[in-house]
Design an enzyme around this catalytic site. Structure first.
Site, PDB file in Angstrom:
ATOM      1  N   ASP A  67       0.812  -1.217   0.000  1.00 38.76           N
ATOM      2  CA  ASP A  67       0.000   0.000   0.000  1.00 38.76           C
ATOM      3  C   ASP A  67       0.844   1.265   0.000  1.00 38.76           C
ATOM      4  OD1 ASP A  67       0.960  -0.306   2.587  1.00 38.76           O
ATOM      5  OD2 ASP A  67      -0.976  -0.750   3.473  1.00 38.76           O
ATOM      6  N   ASN A 135      -7.372  -2.480  14.350  1.00 36.18           N
ATOM      7  CA  ASN A 135      -8.762  -2.784  13.978  1.00 36.18           C
ATOM      8  C   ASN A 135      -8.868  -4.007  13.071  1.00 36.18           C
ATOM      9  OD1 ASN A 135      -7.739  -1.815  11.596  1.00 36.18           O
ATOM     10  ND2 ASN A 135      -9.119  -0.070  11.401  1.00 36.18           N
ATOM     11  N   HIS A 137      -7.083  -4.478  10.282  1.00 43.32           N
ATOM     12  CA  HIS A 137      -6.825  -4.265   8.852  1.00 43.32           C
ATOM     13  C   HIS A 137      -5.536  -4.952   8.420  1.00 43.32           C
ATOM     14  CE1 HIS A 137      -4.581  -0.146   9.421  1.00 43.32           C
ATOM     15  NE2 HIS A 137      -3.693  -1.059   9.160  1.00 43.32           N
ATOM     16  N   GLU A 142      -9.639  -1.817   5.429  1.00 44.84           N
ATOM     17  CA  GLU A 142     -10.268  -1.475   6.702  1.00 44.84           C
ATOM     18  C   GLU A 142     -11.487  -2.363   6.968  1.00 44.84           C
ATOM     19  OE1 GLU A 142      -8.576   0.271   8.522  1.00 44.84           O
ATOM     20  OE2 GLU A 142      -7.999   2.228   7.763  1.00 44.84           O
TER      21      GLU A 142
HETATM   22  C1  GLP Z   1      -0.300   0.444   8.670  1.00 44.13           C
HETATM   23  C2  GLP Z   1      -0.060  -0.341   7.357  1.00 44.13           C
HETATM   24  C3  GLP Z   1      -0.194  -1.823   7.558  1.00 44.13           C
HETATM   25  C4  GLP Z   1       0.470  -2.186   8.864  1.00 44.13           C
HETATM   26  C5  GLP Z   1      -0.313  -1.639  10.020  1.00 44.13           C
HETATM   27  C6  GLP Z   1       0.317  -1.859  11.394  1.00 44.13           C
HETATM   28  O1  GLP Z   1      -1.254   1.426   8.625  1.00 44.13           O
HETATM   29  N1  GLP Z   1      -0.838   0.041   6.236  1.00 44.13           N
HETATM   30  O2  GLP Z   1       0.342  -2.517   6.458  1.00 44.13           O
HETATM   31  O3  GLP Z   1       0.536  -3.591   9.003  1.00 44.13           O
HETATM   32  O4  GLP Z   1      -0.695  -0.312   9.817  1.00 44.13           O
HETATM   33  O5  GLP Z   1       1.381  -1.008  11.633  1.00 44.13           O
HETATM   34  P1  GLP Z   1       2.411  -1.210  12.808  1.00 44.13           P
HETATM   35  O6  GLP Z   1       3.280  -2.367  12.393  1.00 44.13           O
HETATM   36  O7  GLP Z   1       3.180   0.076  12.889  1.00 44.13           O
HETATM   37  O8  GLP Z   1       1.642  -1.513  14.028  1.00 44.13           O
END
Ligand code: GLP
Length: 242
Positions: A67, A135, A137, A142
Site C-alpha cells: 500500500d 482494527n 486491517h 479497513e
Molecule cells: C499500517 C499499514 C499496515 C500495517 C499496520 C500496522 O497502517 N498500512 O500494512 O501492518 O498499519 O502497523 P504497525 O506495524 O506500525 O503496528
C-alpha cells in the site's frame, strides 16, 4: 493458521527472517510481498544482515508492496516508498526495476489501481509479509471491506489515522486516503507471514485467533488461506486463551 509464539520482538523478527531466507535460497528469483509499519523493521534488519553476510541475495528478487498513501510525494519521509528504501532497499543489492510500490496520482486513481492490480494478477506473490492494524486491517483493507476486493483507493479509518498520527505529528497531517492491494490480492499469495508484536496488538490477535471469520475484521479471512504463519511475540499473545 500456524501460530508461532516467540519470546520477544527480536525473536519474532528472527523467526520470520528464517522463513524468508529459506525461500530466497530455494527460489532466488522469488516474488516477495512487503509491508510497512513499525512491525517488519526488525525483520528487514535481519534480512539486511543476511545480505551483508552473502547468506542471501536480492539480485533477482521482485518485490510488491501492499500500500501507499495518496497525495504524498516519494521524498516525503512518511511515504511508504521512502520507508521501504530507508529500511530495506538502500541496504541491499536489488534492481530498482524489480521494486514495485503502488502509487495513485491525483485524478488518475482508477487507472493507477488497475495498473497495479494487473501487475499483481500477472505476478503471483510467493510470500507476503503482513502486519496488522489494531482494527484488524491488513494492508489498508479497513473493517467491512469485501473479501473479494482487489486493488483500490480506501478512505482510511479514524482508528488507523489515530494509530498513525505518531508518525505525522498531528491527526490533520495524516492522509485520509490510500491505495492498497485488496484482500483478494493478498489471499492470492502462496504463503503469508503475519507478524504482530506488543501488548497493543494483544486484543487484535485474540480476535484473529479466537473470533469468527467476518468482513468486520479483515484479517479473519486468513484463517481459510492454506499457508499462513502467524508469528507473534509473548506480549501480542498475552490475551490468548491458554
Ligand atoms: C499500517 C499499514 C499496515 C500495517 C499496520 C500496522 O497502517 N498500512 O500494512 O501492518 O498499519 O502497523 P504497525 O506495524 O506500525 O503496528
Amino acid at each position: 493458521m500456524n501460530i508461532i509464539i516467540c519470546e520477544n520482538y527480536q525473536k519474532a523478527s528472527q523467526k520470520s527472517a528464517v522463513i524468508i531466507k529459506k525461500l530466497l535460497k530455494l527460489k532466488p528469483n522469488c516474488k516477495l510481498g512487503l509491508a510497512t509499519g513499525s512491525t517488519p523493521i526488525g525483520l528487514y534488519q535481519e534480512l539486511i544482515r543476511a545480505s551483508d553476510n552473502n547468506e542471501i541475495s536480492f539480485k533477482d528478487v521482485q518485490t510488491y508492496n501492499l500500500d501507499e498513501y495518496c497525495n504524498i510525494s516519494i521524498d516525503n519521509e512518511q511515504s511508504y516508498y521512502y520507508f521501504m528504501h530507508k529500511n530495506l532497499f538502500h541496504h541491499i543489492y536489488i534492481n530498482e526495476r524489480n521494486v514495485h510500490i503502488p502509487f495513485a496520482r491525483a485524478g488518475y486513481e482508477k487507472e493507477d489501481c488497475m495498473t497495479y492490480n494487473n501487475l499483481l494478477n500477472q505476478n503471483q506473490v510467493d510470500l507476503q509479509v503482513l502486519g496488522i492494524g489494531t482494527n484488524g486491517h491488513i494492508g489498508f483493507n479497513e473493517p467491512n471491506t469485501s473479501f473479494e476486493q482487489e486493488t483500490f483507493i480506501v478512505d482510511l479509518d479514524l482508528q488507523t489515522r489515530l494509530d498513525n498520527q505518531r508518525f505525522f505529528g498531528s491527526l490533520e497531517a495524516v492522509p485520509t486516503k490510500a491505495i492498497t492491494m485488496g484482500i483478494k490480492n493478498i489471499m492470492n499469495a502462496k504463503h503469508i507471514v503475519l507478524i504482530a508484536s506488543g501488548v497493543n496488538k494483544a486484543k487484535t490477535i485474540k480476535r484473529l485467533v479466537e473470533g469468527s471469520i467476518s468482513e468486520e475484521f479483515p484479517a479473519s479471512i486468513l484463517k481459510i488461506h492454506p499457508n499462513v504463519d502467524l508469528i507473534i511475540d509473548a506480549d501480542a499473545a498475552s490475551e490468548l486463551d491458554k
